[in-house]
Structures are given as C-alpha cells and as structure tokens.
Design a protein around this motif. Sequence first.
Motif, PDB file in Angstrom:
ATOM      1  N   GLU A   1      38.440  21.086  33.796  1.00  0.00           N
ATOM      2  CA  GLU A   1      39.524  20.414  34.513  1.00  0.00           C
ATOM      3  C   GLU A   1      38.976  19.484  35.588  1.00  0.00           C
ATOM      4  O   GLU A   1      39.478  18.372  35.777  1.00  0.00           O
ATOM      5  N   HIS A   2      37.930  19.909  36.288  1.00  0.00           N
ATOM      6  CA  HIS A   2      37.303  19.046  37.290  1.00  0.00           C
ATOM      7  C   HIS A   2      36.621  17.855  36.620  1.00  0.00           C
ATOM      8  O   HIS A   2      36.647  16.741  37.162  1.00  0.00           O
TER       9      HIS A   2
ATOM     10  N   ASP B   1      39.178  15.357  35.917  1.00  0.00           N
ATOM     11  CA  ASP B   1      39.532  14.669  37.155  1.00  0.00           C
ATOM     12  C   ASP B   1      38.513  13.573  37.468  1.00  0.00           C
ATOM     13  O   ASP B   1      38.895  12.468  37.873  1.00  0.00           O
TER      14      ASP B   1
ATOM     15  N   ASP C   1      39.101  10.618  35.316  1.00  0.00           N
ATOM     16  CA  ASP C   1      40.282   9.859  35.736  1.00  0.00           C
ATOM     17  C   ASP C   1      40.033   9.061  37.014  1.00  0.00           C
ATOM     18  O   ASP C   1      40.366   7.878  37.094  1.00  0.00           O
ATOM     19  N   ARG C   2      39.455   9.710  38.032  1.00  0.00           N
ATOM     20  CA  ARG C   2      39.340   9.075  39.348  1.00  0.00           C
ATOM     21  C   ARG C   2      37.945   8.566  39.673  1.00  0.00           C
ATOM     22  O   ARG C   2      37.769   7.842  40.636  1.00  0.00           O
TER      23      ARG C   2
ATOM     24  N   ASN D   1      34.375  12.235  45.327  1.00  0.00           N
ATOM     25  CA  ASN D   1      35.405  13.048  44.683  1.00  0.00           C
ATOM     26  C   ASN D   1      34.981  14.507  44.839  1.00  0.00           C
ATOM     27  O   ASN D   1      33.880  14.902  44.462  1.00  0.00           O
TER      28      ASN D   1
ATOM     29  N   SER E   1      35.708  17.027  43.280  1.00  0.00           N
ATOM     30  CA  SER E   1      35.485  17.722  42.009  1.00  0.00           C
ATOM     31  C   SER E   1      33.996  17.786  41.654  1.00  0.00           C
ATOM     32  O   SER E   1      33.561  18.725  40.993  1.00  0.00           O
TER      33      SER E   1
END
Length: 118
Positions: free
Chosen positions: A51-52, A55, A58-59, A76, A78
């Motif tokens: 999940e990280h 992320d 995405d970012r 970030n 994450s």
Amino acid sequence: MNYKPKKIIKHREAKKLFQILIQELEKENNLNDRTLMIVDNIVLLEQLKQEHMDDIKDRGVVELFKNGTQEMFRENKSVDKILKIVEQQRKLQAELKLTPASEKKVTEAVTVDEFEAF
C-alpha cells in the motif's frame, strides 16, 4: 493441511508471500500455531508495504507541500515507513529461521593462531 491467509489480506503479493512462507515452514517441518502467527504478521506487513509502494507510485518520492503561502518539497513519509516495514519483516523471518544467515551452519572448528597459543 491447506492454509489460507486471513480475510483481511487482499493484496496479491501478500497472498503469494503467505504461500511461500507456509511452503518453507512445511519443508522444514516447523509449522505450528506460533509460527503461523508470525507468518500472519509478516504477510500483514507485506500488505502495508504494498500500500505504501502504491502511494509512492501515485505521489512520488517527494511531494509538494503547501503551508499558506509557503511551498516546499518534502519526503513522502511512505518511503521511511517501507524501510521500517522491511526491517521488521526481516526480524520476523529471522525468528522463523528463514533468512540466508540462518541457513549457515558453523561447521569449521575455531583455529587457534600462534599468538593465542602463546
């Protein structure tokens, strides 16, 4: 016996890791309730790690942060969390004796050099 990951585990990579760990523990004849609990923890950490990673995809590794009129780039969070998760997974794998270091057996006798003999 056929083992399945907990229902909370949805990510494909985490499910694959569960099967790999179960196979390795069965091969070593080390599968019991305690080791299954550790496997569940490793797999849950794998799902969080994935999940990280999503992320980060995405970012990005750094993100634009705005605070009023200030704009800056910051890391970030994450990224740091993935590193912590990987370290925790390694510790749990070591408890299960599933790391490369745990496979090494000390077979050589300790040699005494001339200085120690003196």
